[in-house]
Design a protein around this motif. Structure first.
Motif, PDB file in Angstrom:
ATOM      1  N   SER A  47      -3.850   7.554  13.727  1.00  0.00           N
ATOM      2  CA  SER A  47      -4.932   8.154  12.948  1.00  0.00           C
ATOM      3  C   SER A  47      -5.455   7.178  11.910  1.00  0.00           C
ATOM      4  O   SER A  47      -6.322   7.494  11.115  1.00  0.00           O
ATOM      5  N   ASN A  48      -4.858   6.005  11.858  1.00  0.00           N
ATOM      6  CA  ASN A  48      -5.185   5.045  10.801  1.00  0.00           C
ATOM      7  C   ASN A  48      -5.398   3.643  11.354  1.00  0.00           C
ATOM      8  O   ASN A  48      -4.982   2.649  10.750  1.00  0.00           O
ATOM      9  N   ASN A  49      -6.007   3.551  12.491  1.00  0.00           N
ATOM     10  CA  ASN A  49      -6.272   2.239  13.081  1.00  0.00           C
ATOM     11  C   ASN A  49      -5.031   1.358  13.165  1.00  0.00           C
ATOM     12  O   ASN A  49      -5.099   0.164  12.962  1.00  0.00           O
ATOM     13  N   GLY A  50      -3.927   1.995  13.403  1.00  0.00           N
ATOM     14  CA  GLY A  50      -2.708   1.210  13.625  1.00  0.00           C
ATOM     15  C   GLY A  50      -1.974   0.749  12.375  1.00  0.00           C
ATOM     16  O   GLY A  50      -0.997   0.014  12.446  1.00  0.00           O
ATOM     17  N   ILE A  51      -2.446   1.199  11.237  1.00  0.00           N
ATOM     18  CA  ILE A  51      -1.793   0.782   9.981  1.00  0.00           C
ATOM     19  C   ILE A  51      -0.302   1.106  10.003  1.00  0.00           C
ATOM     20  O   ILE A  51       0.106   2.221  10.322  1.00  0.00           O
ATOM     21  N   THR A  52       0.465   0.107   9.642  1.00  0.00           N
ATOM     22  CA  THR A  52       1.911   0.256   9.668  1.00  0.00           C
ATOM     23  C   THR A  52       2.518  -0.402   8.433  1.00  0.00           C
ATOM     24  O   THR A  52       2.153  -1.515   8.080  1.00  0.00           O
ATOM     25  N   ILE A  53       3.417   0.317   7.803  1.00  0.00           N
ATOM     26  CA  ILE A  53       4.102  -0.261   6.642  1.00  0.00           C
ATOM     27  C   ILE A  53       5.604  -0.016   6.801  1.00  0.00           C
ATOM     28  O   ILE A  53       6.015   0.847   7.569  1.00  0.00           O
ATOM     29  N   LEU A  54       6.381  -0.805   6.082  1.00  0.00           N
ATOM     30  CA  LEU A  54       7.831  -0.628   6.165  1.00  0.00           C
ATOM     31  C   LEU A  54       8.273   0.210   4.978  1.00  0.00           C
ATOM     32  O   LEU A  54       8.107  -0.181   3.832  1.00  0.00           O
ATOM     33  N   ARG A  55       8.804   1.383   5.280  1.00  0.00           N
ATOM     34  CA  ARG A  55       9.196   2.300   4.222  1.00  0.00           C
ATOM     35  C   ARG A  55      10.655   2.152   3.870  1.00  0.00           C
ATOM     36  O   ARG A  55      11.494   1.972   4.745  1.00  0.00           O
ATOM     37  N   ARG A  56      10.940   2.247   2.570  1.00  0.00           N
ATOM     38  CA  ARG A  56      12.309   2.058   2.097  1.00  0.00           C
ATOM     39  C   ARG A  56      12.570   2.990   0.930  1.00  0.00           C
ATOM     40  O   ARG A  56      13.233   2.648  -0.026  1.00  0.00           O
ATOM     41  N   GLY A  57      11.997   4.171   0.976  1.00  0.00           N
ATOM     42  CA  GLY A  57      12.068   5.085  -0.171  1.00  0.00           C
ATOM     43  C   GLY A  57      13.404   5.797  -0.330  1.00  0.00           C
ATOM     44  O   GLY A  57      14.243   5.823   0.575  1.00  0.00           O
ATOM     45  N   TYR A  58      13.572   6.375  -1.511  1.00  0.00           N
ATOM     46  CA  TYR A  58      14.809   7.094  -1.845  1.00  0.00           C
ATOM     47  C   TYR A  58      14.489   8.440  -2.478  1.00  0.00           C
ATOM     48  O   TYR A  58      13.528   8.565  -3.249  1.00  0.00           O
ATOM     49  N   SER A  59      15.306   9.423  -2.199  1.00  0.00           N
ATOM     50  CA  SER A  59      15.208  10.687  -2.913  1.00  0.00           C
ATOM     51  C   SER A  59      15.740  10.479  -4.327  1.00  0.00           C
ATOM     52  O   SER A  59      16.660   9.701  -4.548  1.00  0.00           O
ATOM     53  N   PHE A  60      15.122  11.180  -5.270  1.00  0.00           N
ATOM     54  CA  PHE A  60      15.641  11.119  -6.636  1.00  0.00           C
ATOM     55  C   PHE A  60      15.718  12.526  -7.212  1.00  0.00           C
ATOM     56  O   PHE A  60      14.981  13.424  -6.791  1.00  0.00           O
ATOM     57  N   THR A  61      16.634  12.713  -8.116  1.00  0.00           N
ATOM     58  CA  THR A  61      16.694  13.936  -8.921  1.00  0.00           C
ATOM     59  C   THR A  61      17.094  13.507 -10.318  1.00  0.00           C
ATOM     60  O   THR A  61      18.207  13.038 -10.529  1.00  0.00           O
ATOM     61  N   ASP A  62      16.165  13.634 -11.245  1.00  0.00           N
ATOM     62  CA  ASP A  62      16.469  13.269 -12.630  1.00  0.00           C
ATOM     63  C   ASP A  62      16.751  14.530 -13.437  1.00  0.00           C
ATOM     64  O   ASP A  62      16.096  14.808 -14.433  1.00  0.00           O
ATOM     65  N   GLY A  63      17.671  15.329 -12.956  1.00  0.00           N
ATOM     66  CA  GLY A  63      17.991  16.567 -13.669  1.00  0.00           C
ATOM     67  C   GLY A  63      16.842  17.555 -13.580  1.00  0.00           C
ATOM     68  O   GLY A  63      16.141  17.604 -12.567  1.00  0.00           O
ATOM     69  N   THR A  64      16.648  18.305 -14.649  1.00  0.00           N
ATOM     70  CA  THR A  64      15.563  19.274 -14.650  1.00  0.00           C
ATOM     71  C   THR A  64      14.555  18.916 -15.739  1.00  0.00           C
ATOM     72  O   THR A  64      14.798  18.037 -16.551  1.00  0.00           O
ATOM     73  N   ASP A  65      13.432  19.600 -15.722  1.00  0.00           N
ATOM     74  CA  ASP A  65      12.309  19.141 -16.539  1.00  0.00           C
ATOM     75  C   ASP A  65      12.126  19.870 -17.858  1.00  0.00           C
ATOM     76  O   ASP A  65      11.116  19.726 -18.505  1.00  0.00           O
TER      77      ASP A  65
END
Lengths: 378, 421
Positions: free
Chosen positions: B334-352
Motif C-alpha cells: 500500500s506504500n510503493n514498497g516502503i520498508t523499514i526495519l523495526r526495533r521497537g519496545y513496549s514501555f510502561t512508565d507506571g500510571t499517569d
C-alpha cells in the motif's frame, strides 16, 4: 540542610591530625614543667619552645588591657585546647594531653583574629607523620574562612531575630536569606557538629518522632505561609541565636582535613542537586538561589585553597574545575541583576527548562569535583 | 502501535496517530472476557540460546540494528553542553572506549572497586557479575547537532526534521536531542548500567534530555521466531527485515556509497533512526470488542493471521481488510514498497496520575532514507489508520546513525569529525 553529613569529621585520614584530645582544666601541675605564657595586647611570650609529649601545662597571665584567649593549635589551626575570656590582669592554668609534633600557641587579644603566635615543638614518642605544609595551610585557611563566616553570620542573624521579635514581618522576610548565607557556605563544617544542624536548619519533613521543630525553616514557614509572628516565634528566634553562637564557638575545633575539605565541596554541590534544584529547601520563601549561591561559593573556596596541590597532581582536573565553577557562576548571575548583591530571583519563577539548565551545570561541576579528594591526597 | 507487517517481504510498521479512524464502530460491546492470549514467546528465537553472550562491537555497521532484537531497552537522547569541538570529540572517544568494554561484559575504566579510597569508582558497579547479555550500544546524531561545531555542511539531506503529522501531541521534554544512545540487552540492569555510565562520562559535555526504558521487544529481526505481541495483545510487524537478509538490509537500511550529497560519504554504512513514543489508550482499547480489535489491526488476535488467512506468516490479502485497517495501510504493497526495519519496545512508565497506565510502544525504526521510509508511511497512517483512535504520538526524534566502529583504534563519529574522513 539536609541529612547530617559527617564526612568532615570522619575523614580524618591524615595522620598529622591524630594528636590528642585535650582537656581544658585548671591544674596544679608543678610550675617547673609548665610553659609560662605572658599575654598582652600585642604580644604573646612563652617561656619555652619545646616540651616533652604528654601532659602539657600552660600557666597563662594576661597583662594586657583586653580580655584574651589562649590556644594550643595543630599545624592546620585545629584547636588542641583553649581557654577563652581571660580577663586583664588575671591568670589561668590550661592543661592538655599532647602528642609529639609541631604546634603553635596563640594569644588572641580581644578574642578574635589570627592572634600572636609562638611555635611549640612537642618531642618524644608517638611522632606523627608530616603532611605537605601546603595542605596544612589550606586547612588552616579554610578553618579561618569557616570561622569568618560564622563571625559574619551572627550579626545578620541578630538583625533577623530583632525583626522577628519586633513583629516586623516584612523586615524579617528581608533579613531571612542573608542570615543563612554564611551557614550555607560552610555547611559541611557546621554539620560535622551533629547536634547543631537539627536545631537550626531542619525542615518540617526532616523531623524525627518527638523532635520539636526549631530554627530558620520553622520561622520561614511562620513568615511566608502563616504570615504571622507570635510569642512562640519570638522565643524560637532567640533560640536560633543561641544555637548559632554555639556553632560560632565550635568551628575552631572541627576536624578538617584536605580530603574532608574536598569532599565537603562536593557535598555542597550535592546539597544543591538534591535540595535546592527541587525548591525543597526554601519551600515557603523561595530563596533557594541564595542558598545555592552560598553553597557554590563555599565549595569554590575549599577548591581554591586546595588548588595549588590539585594543580600539581592533576592539572587537567584543576583546569576543568576552573571552567565549570566559572560556567555555573555565570549561569547563576543570570538570576540577579547586580552581581554584588544576593538578591536573586524567587525560585518559583523559574521554568522547568531553567531548572534543568542549572542542574546540568551542577552535574558538570560536581562530577569532576568528586575527583578532587583523590587528587589532593595522592 | 505500530507495526505492520507484511508479506512478502517487507515489513512496515507503523504507528499512528490519533484521531479516530474511520470506520471504527466503536461501541460495540466487549465481550467480556479477557483475551487470553498467552504470549507466544520467543523461544524459537535463536538468539535466546546465547542470551548471556557478547555481541561484537566492531564492524562495518553499528551493532544494535541488524542484531537479533534483545529483550530490553534503555534509550537516551542527549543535549550537547559544550562549544568546544575537541572536548566533544574527546568525549566520543571516551564513550567508545567505555562502550567497547561494557559490550564485552567488562566494567568501565578501572572498575567499580579496588581503586583509590578517596575517589568515586570509575564504574558504578551494578552490572558486576552479570553477563554481557548481548548488550549493544548504538549512537546517533540528531539534526540539531549539525548546528554546532561547524558541522552544517555535513548534515545529510536525508536527515530531515520530521513534519508534524496529524494527531501528533509531542511533549518537548520527550522530543529531539543532539545525539542518542540506544542500549539493548537481554538483562535490563545491563542496559541501564550502560546508559548511566555513559551519561556520567558525559557530564559537562552532554546532558540527558530524555530517556525511555522498554521492557519487551515488539519486533524481531529473526524471522523464524514468533512475532512478539504489543501491549494491545496483537502481533504486529510480522515480516520485519531479518538480520540475515543482506540484500534487503542493503536496499532499505544501510546508507550506500554515493547516497546523498558530496559531503555525506561519512554516512556510508550508517542508517537513519526514527524514535517515536506512542502512548496507547490502554483502558479504552481493553473495553473494545474483539471484532473491532481484529478489524482495527486486520489480523486475528490468537494466531496473528491476516484477515481471511490461517497463519501468521501467510501473505495478507489486503483487500479483504477494512480500508482503515492498520496492516492494510502499513503494508508495503500500500506504500510503493516502503520498508523499514523495526526495533521497537513496549514501555510502561507506571500510571499517569489519573490512574491510567502510561504505556505504549517506543517505536524505533531504521531506514536508508527517512524521506522514503518513515515519513510517507506515517503520513498515510496518521490520516487514515483506525488505530489512531487508541494511540497518540507523544515523543519524537530522528538521528543519523553513523557507520560502525571498525577496530580498537576507531571511535564513534570519526567519519564525521575527522578531517580526513
Amino acid at each position: 540542610m539536609r541529612a547530617v553529613r559527617l564526612t568532615v569529621t570522619a575523614a580524618t585520614a591524615v595522620a598529622a591530625l591524630t594528636a590528642l584530645s585535650a582537656c581544658t582544666a585548671k591544674s596544679d601541675a608543678a610550675d617547673g614543667d609548665a610553659i609560662r605564657v605572658t599575654a598582652a595586647d600585642a604580644k604573646c611570650e612563652t617561656s619555652t619552645k619545646s616540651v616533652p609529649a604528654g601532659q602539657v601545662t600552660l600557666k597563662i597571665e594576661n597583662k594586657g588591657a583586653k580580655a584574651t584567649e589562649v590556644e594550643i593549635l595543630f599545624p592546620d589551626d585545629r584547636i588542641v585546647s583553649e581557654k577563652e575570656n581571660i580577663g586583664p590582669g588575671t591568670k589561668y592554668t590550661l592543661t592538655a594531653e599532647v602528642k609529639a609534633g609541631s604546634y603553635e600557641i596563640a594569644c588572641r587579644p580581644g578574642m578574635k583574629g589570627h592572634g600572636v603566635r609562638q611555635k611549640l615543638t612537642v618531642t618524644g614518642g608517638g611522632t606523627t607523620a608530616k603532611r605537605d605544609p601546603r595542605l596544612d595551610k589550606a586547612v588552616a585557611d579554610y578553618r579561618q574562612y569557616a570561622q569568618d563566616q560564622a563571625d559574619q553570620t551572627l550579626p545578620l542573624v541578630e538583625t533577623f531575630v530583632k525583626a522577628v521579635k519586633d513583629g516586623d514581618l516584612e523586615a524579617a522576610k528581608k533579613a531571612y536569606a542573608p542570615s543563612r548565607l554564611g551557614w550555607e557556605r560552610t555547611e559541611p563544617v557546621a554539620e560535622s557538629f551533629g547536634d547543631i544542624d537539627p536545631k537550626v536548619d531542619v525542615r518540617e519533613d526532616g523531623l524525627e518522632d518527638g523532635q520539636k521543630w526549631t530554627g530558620w525553616h520553622r520561622l520561614e514557614k511562620a513568615l511566608w505561609a502563616d504570615k504571622k509572628i507570635g510569642a512562640e516565634e519570638k522565643t524560637l528566634a532567640d533560640q536560633l541565636v543561641g544555637d548559632l553562637k554555639d556553632w560560632q564557638k565550635r568551628v575552631g575545633k572541627a576536624e578538617i582535613t584536605p580530603s574532608s575539605m574536598a569532599n565537603g565541596a562536593k557535598e555542597l554541590l550535592d546539597e544543591v542537586a538534591t535540595g535546592k534544584v527541587t525548591g525543597e529547601e526554601e519551600r515557603y520563601s523561595h530563596t533557594d538561589l541564595v542558598d545555592f549561591k552560598g553553597n557554590v561559593e563555599g565549595a569554590q573556596k575549599a577548591y581554591e585553597l586546595l588548588k595549588p596541590v590539585a594543580t600539581k597532581n592533576d592539572p587537567a582536573l584543576a583546569k576543568e574545575l576552573d571552567k565549570q565553577f566559572a560556567a555555573l557562576g555565570t549561569l547563576l548571575d543570570k538570576y540577579r541583576s547586580d552581581k554584588n548583591s544576593y538578591d536573586f530571583v524567587s525560585y518559583d519563577k523559574l521554568t522547568k527548562d531553567q531548572t534543568k539548565e542549572l542542574l546540568d551545570a551542577v552535574n558538570a561541576l560536581a562530577e569532576p569535583l568528586s575527583k578532587l579528594a583523590a587528587a589532593v591526597v595522592k | 502501535m505500530t507495526e505492520t507487517q507484511d508479506t512478502a517481504g517487507s515489513p512496515s510498521r507503523r504507528a499512528l496517530i490519533g484521531w479516530g479512524g474511520a470506520g471504527l464502530a466503536l461501541g460495540a460491546v466487549a465481550a467480556g472476557g479477557a483475551v487470553a492470549a498467552t504470549r507466544a514467546g520467543d523461544d524459537a528465537d535463536p538468539a535466546a540460546a546465547e542470551a548471556g553472550g557478547a555481541v561484537a562491537f566492531h564492524g562495518a555497521h553499528q551493532a544494535g540494528i541488524a542484531t537479533p532484537v534483545q529483550d530490553r531497552l534503555h534509550f537516551a537522547a542527549f543535549d550537547v553542553k559544550t562549544d568546544d569541538r575537541a572536548e566533544f570529540v574527546r568525549m566520543l572517544k571516551d564513550w567508545t572506549a567505555a562502550a567497547r568494554r561494557m559490550t564485552a561484559g567488562h566494567a568501565v575504566g578501572e572498575g567499580a572497586f579496588g581503586g583509590l579510597a578517596e575517589a568515586p569508582p570509575d564504574d558504578t558497579g551494578e552490572a558486576l557479575g552479570l553477563k554481557p547479555s548481548r548488550l549493544t550500544l548504538t549512537i546517533g546524531f540528531g539534526p540539531s547537532l549539525f548546528e554546532r561545531f561547524d558541522l552544517a555542511g555535513k548534515r545529510p539531506e536525508a536527515l530531515v526534521d520530521l513534519p508534524k503529522f496529524a494527531g501528533d501531541n509531542l511533549d518537548r521534554a520527550r522530543t529531539g536531542g543532539d545525539l542518542c544512545i540506544q542500549a539493548c540487552a537481554d538483562d535490563p540492569q545491563v542496559a541501564v548500567h550502560a546508559i548511566r555510565n555513559l551519561a556520567r562520562i558525559g557530564f559537562g559535555k552532554v546532558a540527558i534530555r530524555w530517556s525511555q526504558l522498554g521492557f519487551g521487544k515488539t519486533s524481531s529481526t529473526t524471522p523464524d521466531a514468533q512475532t512478539p505481541r504489543n501491549l494491545m495483545g496483537f502481533k504486529d510487524g510480522t515480516r520485519n527485515i531479518a538480520g540475515t537478509e543482506t540484500d534487503r538490509l542493503k536496499k532499505f537500511v544501510w546508507v550506500g556509497d554515493g547516497d546523498g550529497g558530496k559531503d555525506e560519504s561519512w554516512m556510508t554504512g550508517g542508517s537513519y533512526l526514527v524514535a517515536r513514543r506512542i502512548r496507547m489508550n490502554i483502558e479504552t482499547w481493553d473495553r473494545t470488542s474483539l471484532q473491532e480489535q481484529e478489524d482495527v489491526f486486520g489480523r486475528d488476535k490468537g494466531e496473528g493471521a491476516p484477515v481471511g488467512r490461517a497463519k501468521e506468516h501467510d501473505k495478507p490479502f489486503l483487500k479483504a481488510m477494512k480500508p482503515d485497517a492498520h496492516v492494510r495501510l502499513a503494508h508495503p504493497d500500500s506504500n510503493n514498497g516502503i520498508t523499514i526495519l523495526r526495533r521497537g519496545y513496549s514501555f510502561t512508565d507506571g500510571t499517569d496520575g489519573l490512574g491510567r497506565l502510561d504505556a505504549g510502544l517506543f517505536f524505533l525504526a531504521y531506514q536508508r532514507d527517512v524521506r522514503k521510509g518513515f515519513i510517507p508511511l506515517q503520513r498515510q497512517l496518521s490520516s487514515k489508520d483506525a488505530l489512531n483512535e487508541y494511540i497518540q504520538h507523544v515523543g519524537s526524534a530522528v538521528f543519523a546513525v553513523p557507520p560502525g566502529v571498525r577496530d580498537k583504534d576507531d571511535w564513534w563519529g570519526r567519519t564525521l569529525f575527522s578531517e580526513e574522513a
